[in-house]
Design a protein around this motif. Structure first.
Motif, short mmCIF file in Angstrom:
data_model
loop_
_atom_site.label_atom_id
_atom_site.label_comp_id
_atom_site.label_asym_id
_atom_site.label_seq_id
_atom_site.Cartn_x
_atom_site.Cartn_y
_atom_site.Cartn_z
N GLU A 94 8.05 4.86 5.06
CA GLU A 94 7.99 6.06 4.20
C GLU A 94 9.21 6.22 3.29
O GLU A 94 9.09 6.57 2.13
CB GLU A 94 7.84 7.30 5.09
CG GLU A 94 7.51 8.56 4.36
CD GLU A 94 6.07 8.59 3.85
OE1 GLU A 94 5.80 9.38 2.94
OE2 GLU A 94 5.23 7.83 4.36
N THR A 95 10.38 5.91 3.81
CA THR A 95 11.61 6.05 3.02
C THR A 95 11.59 5.10 1.83
O THR A 95 11.88 5.51 0.70
CB THR A 95 12.85 5.77 3.90
OG1 THR A 95 12.85 6.70 4.98
CG2 THR A 95 14.12 5.88 3.11
N LEU A 96 11.25 3.86 2.06
CA LEU A 96 11.21 2.88 0.98
C LEU A 96 10.11 3.23 -0.03
O LEU A 96 10.32 3.16 -1.24
CB LEU A 96 11.02 1.47 1.54
CG LEU A 96 11.10 0.35 0.52
CD1 LEU A 96 12.39 0.41 -0.29
CD2 LEU A 96 10.98 -1.00 1.22
N ARG A 97 8.95 3.63 0.44
CA ARG A 97 7.86 4.03 -0.45
C ARG A 97 8.31 5.19 -1.35
O ARG A 97 8.09 5.17 -2.55
CB ARG A 97 6.63 4.44 0.37
CG ARG A 97 5.46 4.86 -0.48
CD ARG A 97 4.28 5.44 0.31
NE ARG A 97 4.38 5.35 1.74
CZ ARG A 97 3.67 4.52 2.51
NH1 ARG A 97 2.81 3.71 1.97
NH2 ARG A 97 3.82 4.53 3.81
N THR A 120 -1.98 5.93 -12.03
CA THR A 120 -2.76 5.11 -11.09
C THR A 120 -1.83 4.37 -10.14
O THR A 120 -2.08 4.32 -8.93
CB THR A 120 -3.65 4.11 -11.87
OG1 THR A 120 -4.58 4.85 -12.67
CG2 THR A 120 -4.41 3.19 -10.93
N LEU A 121 -0.75 3.81 -10.67
CA LEU A 121 0.21 3.10 -9.82
C LEU A 121 0.86 4.05 -8.81
O LEU A 121 0.96 3.72 -7.63
CB LEU A 121 1.28 2.42 -10.68
CG LEU A 121 2.34 1.62 -9.92
CD1 LEU A 121 1.72 0.55 -9.03
CD2 LEU A 121 3.33 1.00 -10.90
N LEU A 122 1.28 5.23 -9.25
CA LEU A 122 1.88 6.18 -8.31
C LEU A 122 0.92 6.53 -7.17
O LEU A 122 1.32 6.59 -6.01
CB LEU A 122 2.28 7.47 -9.04
CG LEU A 122 3.61 7.46 -9.78
CD1 LEU A 122 3.85 8.81 -10.44
CD2 LEU A 122 4.78 7.10 -8.87
N ILE A 179 0.50 3.54 -4.66
CA ILE A 179 1.64 3.30 -3.78
C ILE A 179 1.43 4.00 -2.44
O ILE A 179 1.81 3.48 -1.39
CB ILE A 179 2.95 3.73 -4.46
CG1 ILE A 179 3.29 2.72 -5.56
CG2 ILE A 179 4.10 3.86 -3.46
CD1 ILE A 179 4.45 3.13 -6.45
N ASP A 180 0.80 5.16 -2.45
CA ASP A 180 0.54 5.88 -1.20
C ASP A 180 -0.70 5.37 -0.48
O ASP A 180 -0.83 5.57 0.72
CB ASP A 180 0.37 7.38 -1.49
CG ASP A 180 1.68 8.06 -1.82
OD1 ASP A 180 2.73 7.62 -1.31
OD2 ASP A 180 1.66 9.02 -2.61
#
Length: 155
Positions: A3-6, A114-116, A119-120
């Protein structure tokens, strides 16, 4: 990906495109004022300015090239493999009218959002992590190139 890196990757992408999260309070790598990301730098630029050649390329071409790269990244995140891409063609834009310029900017915004979201949602592996980080680095590089081109275009 933990989660931190994401969250850090998303923060860096946001700064690249939207500028610092808290304008005036510092940034990680852009100027600390608001609108110092790609979207802010392009804001208010006319299609004539976007079409002005600077050492053989245009701001419209740079902007669409970023969009094209992000489209490729988004395809890899969706399908797990590289789509067929023509990198040379991604630089073919030499001049745009107002409608084309708006469409290029809107396309870039769509690929960015879309990319944001992706990522999740994706199941991370080394290939996907490398792809997302390369998209971040690629976009940050072009932010710098665009800022340098503006010194010529906005005289």
């Amino acid at each position: 990906m933990n989660e931190t890196l994401r969250n850090s990757v998303k923060t860096m992408l946001r700064e690249t495109f939207e500028g610092p999260l808290v304008p005036g309070k510092g940034s990680w790598f852009t100027n600390s004022e608001s609108n110092s990301g790609i979207f802010g730098v392009l804001e208010g630029m006319s299609y004539d300015q976007a079409s002005m050649s600077v050492h053989g390329t245009t701001l419209a071409a740079h902007t669409d090239h970023i969009r094209y790269h992000m489209w490729g990244t988004n395809e890899i995140l969706k399908k797990g493999k590289q789509p067929e891409m023509d990198w040379g063609k991604s630089w073919d834009i030499h001049s745009v009218d107002a409608q084309q310029w708006n469409r290029i900017q809107e396309g870039l915004r769509n690929e960015y959002f879309t990319l944001l979201e992706s990522i999740d949602a994706i199941e991370w592996n080394e290939l996907l992590a490398n792809e997302v980080l390369s998209s971040l680095a690629h976009s940050a590089y072009h932010l710098g190139a665009i800022r340098q081109m503006l010194k010529v275009v906005k005289v």
